[in-house]
Design an enzyme around this catalytic site. Structure first.
Site, PDB file in Angstrom:
ATOM      1  N   HIS A 120     -66.726 -37.152  43.656  1.00 38.75           N
ATOM      2  CA  HIS A 120     -66.415 -35.783  43.201  1.00 38.75           C
ATOM      3  C   HIS A 120     -66.249 -35.675  41.689  1.00 38.75           C
ATOM      4  CE1 HIS A 120     -64.801 -34.900  47.543  1.00 38.75           C
ATOM      5  NE2 HIS A 120     -66.111 -34.895  47.482  1.00 38.75           N
ATOM      6  N   CYS A 128     -72.278 -30.070  29.753  1.00 38.82           N
ATOM      7  CA  CYS A 128     -72.805 -28.842  29.138  1.00 38.82           C
ATOM      8  C   CYS A 128     -73.516 -28.022  30.210  1.00 38.82           C
ATOM      9  CB  CYS A 128     -73.769 -29.195  27.996  1.00 38.82           C
ATOM     10  SG  CYS A 128     -74.556 -27.735  27.297  1.00 38.82           S
ATOM     11  N   SER A 191     -57.354 -36.627  53.728  1.00 37.17           N
ATOM     12  CA  SER A 191     -57.144 -35.801  54.915  1.00 37.17           C
ATOM     13  C   SER A 191     -58.374 -35.828  55.812  1.00 37.17           C
ATOM     14  CB  SER A 191     -56.819 -34.359  54.500  1.00 37.17           C
ATOM     15  OG  SER A 191     -57.838 -33.870  53.652  1.00 37.17           O
TER      16      SER A 191
END
Ligand code: BJW
Length: 250
Positions: A120, A128, A191
């Site tokens: 992630h 940019c 989770s």
């Protein structure tokens, strides 16, 4: 509560030649990084739709950046805990190893992990929005919000993966390959509700790996775990290190 470490697990960890580890926000909780879900989770106070989607950024880049700047300030002084250190130590003892982290905080690297993929992204990198170039930027607080690209002046965005965005292809491929080809898959502090990361333990299991979960709560992944260690990651790690006879784990 003292976490009991099954004898079979100690042997399995000692015997394993190919290990993959998936971590989530819970591994950093004892370092002081807030998790997303649960009682004290970030999503209790902040809406993912307003802060962690490309639409939110398009609507209000300043608001989104203020939130990330606040989180960068919170994470900057934090240190890895025994769970990060245990995983870094495990890497050095196993011939084939991959750490797959959903975390963006950089604490695994700070603990010495080298063979890792970040599914992630990383909060210490900016990208940019025009050129796609990625740069490290560790300034806290950022001098200008929202920050702009030095070379073209376009908006910079956090180099993280928001809901609805694709994960980095190479990282996901490497993670999938490790899940398919490991003897033991350790899941720590997630989770298990965010995909595609949550599918990895299932992939490992269906390819014959032992799955070990470390989490104080039950998750959707608990039922597929060979062993489920119900406790905080740092405490479980310290117990495991002791059972494994690893003297240098702190
Ligand atoms: C402790 C502890 C202690 C506490 N010790 N443990 C298939 C089915 C359904 C939906 C989808 C699907 N495929 C894709 C989707 C959509 C979506 C998704 O999964 N949604 C679900 C929520 C329903 N996924 C995506 O959009 C992903 N992109 C994608 O798949 O692209 C293609 C596509 C798009 C759309 C449709 C279909 C395909 C991208 C996901 C990006 C996630 N981004 C975030 C933010 C990152 C940037 C930032 O930090 O700001 O990533 S959201 C947030 O959740 C963050 C985390 O990495 C991620 C996972 O959370 P995590 O780490 O598990 O934390 P928590 O808080 O949930 O749990 C903490 C755990 O720790 C708990 O269990 C505690 O008990 C435990 N704990 N203390 C050990 N001391």
């Amino acid at each position: 509560m003292v976490v009991e470490i099954p004898k079979g697990l100690v042997k399995a960890l000692n015997d394993a030649r190919r290990v993959a580890v998936l971590t989530g926000a819970g591994v950093s909780a004892e370092s002081g990084v807030p998790t997303f879900r649960g009682e004290e989770g970030l999503w209790r106070k902040y809406s993912p739709q307003e802060l962690a989607t490309p639409q939110a950024f398009a609507r209000d880049p300043k608001l989104v950046w203020e939130w990330y700047d606040w989180r960068r300030g919170l994470i900057a002084p934090l240190e890895p805990n025994p769970a990060h250190r245990f995983i870094a130590l495990l890497e050095r003892r196993v011939p084939q190893f991959l750490l797959i982290t959903q975390n963006i905080d950089g604490l695994h690297q700070k603990a010495g992990s080298k063979r890792l993929v970040e599914l992630h992204g990383n909060i210490w990198k900016v990208r940019c929005t025009r050129e796609g170039t990625v740069k490290e930027d560790r300034r806290v607080p950022l001098p200008e919000i929202p920050p702009r690209c030095e070379s073209c002046g376009a908006l910079l965005r956090p180099h993280v993966v928001w809901f609805g965005e694709s994960l980095p292809v190479d990282a996901l491929e490497e993670a999938m390959e490790a899940a398919e080809n490991c003897d033991l898959f350790l899941v720590v502090g997630t989770s298990g509700v965010v995909y595609p990361a949550a599918a990895l333990p299932q992939v490992a299991r269906s390819h014959g790996a032992l799955v070990v979960e470390s989490n104080p709560e039950e998750t959707p992944l608990t039922s597929l775990a060979t062993w489920s260690l119900q406790g905080k990651a740092g405490e479980v790690a310290q117990r495991l290190a002791r059972e494994m006879g690893w003297k240098d784990e702190g």
